[in-house]
Design a protein around this motif. Sequence first.
Motif, PDB file in Angstrom:
ATOM      1  N   ASP A 243      18.709  57.789   1.260  1.00 47.23           N
ATOM      2  CA  ASP A 243      19.320  58.175   2.531  1.00 47.23           C
ATOM      3  C   ASP A 243      19.129  59.656   2.844  1.00 47.23           C
ATOM      4  OD1 ASP A 243      21.027  59.254   0.671  1.00 47.23           O
ATOM      5  OD2 ASP A 243      22.854  58.319   1.467  1.00 47.23           O
TER       6      ASP A 243
ATOM      7  N   THR B 153      16.024  47.363   6.144  1.00 53.31           N
ATOM      8  CA  THR B 153      15.146  46.804   7.173  1.00 53.31           C
ATOM      9  C   THR B 153      14.374  47.916   7.877  1.00 53.31           C
ATOM     10  OG1 THR B 153      16.772  46.945   8.966  1.00 53.31           O
ATOM     11  CG2 THR B 153      16.829  44.954   7.572  1.00 53.31           C
TER      12      THR B 153
ATOM     13  N   ASP C 136      14.190  48.234  11.017  1.00 54.37           N
ATOM     14  CA  ASP C 136      15.094  48.706  12.079  1.00 54.37           C
ATOM     15  C   ASP C 136      15.988  49.827  11.565  1.00 54.37           C
ATOM     16  OD1 ASP C 136      14.583  47.411  14.543  1.00 54.37           O
ATOM     17  OD2 ASP C 136      15.423  45.543  13.760  1.00 54.37           O
ATOM     18  N   GLU C 137      16.524  49.654  10.358  1.00 51.32           N
ATOM     19  CA  GLU C 137      17.383  50.677   9.768  1.00 51.32           C
ATOM     20  C   GLU C 137      16.603  51.949   9.449  1.00 51.32           C
ATOM     21  OE1 GLU C 137      20.874  48.535   7.270  1.00 51.32           O
ATOM     22  OE2 GLU C 137      18.849  48.002   6.646  1.00 51.32           O
TER      23      GLU C 137
ATOM     24  N   LEU D 107      14.139  53.103  11.081  1.00 50.47           N
ATOM     25  CA  LEU D 107      13.982  53.812  12.359  1.00 50.47           C
ATOM     26  C   LEU D 107      15.279  54.463  12.806  1.00 50.47           C
ATOM     27  CD1 LEU D 107      11.699  51.495  14.539  1.00 50.47           C
ATOM     28  CD2 LEU D 107      11.220  53.837  13.821  1.00 50.47           C
ATOM     29  N   SER D 108      16.372  53.698  12.776  1.00 49.08           N
ATOM     30  CA  SER D 108      17.639  54.220  13.291  1.00 49.08           C
ATOM     31  C   SER D 108      18.182  55.364  12.446  1.00 49.08           C
ATOM     32  CB  SER D 108      18.676  53.092  13.380  1.00 49.08           C
ATOM     33  OG  SER D 108      18.996  52.588  12.093  1.00 49.08           O
ATOM     34  N   LYS D 109      17.919  55.322  11.139  1.00 45.41           N
ATOM     35  CA  LYS D 109      18.397  56.378  10.239  1.00 45.41           C
ATOM     36  C   LYS D 109      17.391  57.521  10.085  1.00 45.41           C
ATOM     37  CE  LYS D 109      20.982  53.005   7.426  1.00 45.41           C
ATOM     38  NZ  LYS D 109      22.357  53.470   7.700  1.00 45.41           N
ATOM     39  N   LYS D 110      16.213  57.355  10.720  1.00 38.41           N
ATOM     40  CA  LYS D 110      15.152  58.367  10.677  1.00 38.41           C
ATOM     41  C   LYS D 110      14.760  58.708   9.238  1.00 38.41           C
ATOM     42  CE  LYS D 110      16.551  60.383  15.103  1.00 38.41           C
ATOM     43  NZ  LYS D 110      16.986  61.601  15.827  1.00 38.41           N
TER      44      LYS D 110
ATOM     45  N   THR E 164       5.785  53.204  11.081  1.00 37.33           N
ATOM     46  CA  THR E 164       7.002  52.392  11.017  1.00 37.33           C
ATOM     47  C   THR E 164       7.084  51.446  12.209  1.00 37.33           C
ATOM     48  OG1 THR E 164       8.153  54.203   9.893  1.00 37.33           O
ATOM     49  CG2 THR E 164       9.517  52.468  10.831  1.00 37.33           C
TER      50      THR E 164
END
Length: 237
Positions: free
Chosen positions: A168, A184, A186-187, A189-192, A201
């Motif tokens: 993280d 995932t 998606d995660e 991307l969202s968490k950069k 990605t």
Amino acid sequence: MKDIKDMKRVLLKLSGEALAGEKKTGFDEPTVLEVAKQIKEVADTGMQIAIVIGGGNFWRGRTSGNMERTHADQIGMLATVMNCIYVSEMLRSVGLKTKVFTPFVCGTFSEIFSKDAAVEALEAGYVTFFAGGTGHPYFSTDTCTALRAIEIEADAILLAKAIDGVYDSDPKINPDAKKYDSITLDEVLSKKLAVVDLTSTIMCLENKMPMVVFGLNEENSIVNTVNGKFNGTYVTV
């Protein structure tokens, strides 16, 4: 995600720096030979293996402000060609058949990439190398990895990195960084999270291409990863 042991075809991404070992530049033959032996063990099971290698053991032109980006990237592409020729010869020394593909003419050093030629080589038992990136500046070897994996319809990308999975935050900076067992796209991307670059990605997300991230420097890491015995991260679709 399909169990790795049941996969027919994978694309293995190696960092150029990993080939240099502790020397940090050029090639460290014992390191590369160990990688070659692991790849042979996997290939001997019948799994089809394609490989992309970065060029960081020779060139980091993007960090210099003294050169125009297009030309810096072109030198980086040539660095990946040198890496692929070298590693392909190391694989031949342990008994494997190899082909090196590039998106541009390199005399007799390589063959011009096409999906049909690459898939035909894989199905004939050749370990195939995709050198020279995409052939265009502004696209990283991460992008080449995603693109070629999608083109050859690989089951997954095996991403061999200097760290042993997806965290993280940067574990080199934050000792309390948390590693994900699974995450995932998606995660990511969202968490950069910097698993691969943003372009790569998105390509993997749009084309449902999973990744398996592991530490190359761990003992027998490639073989263990293919056998599902690893402590890295599954990046799922």
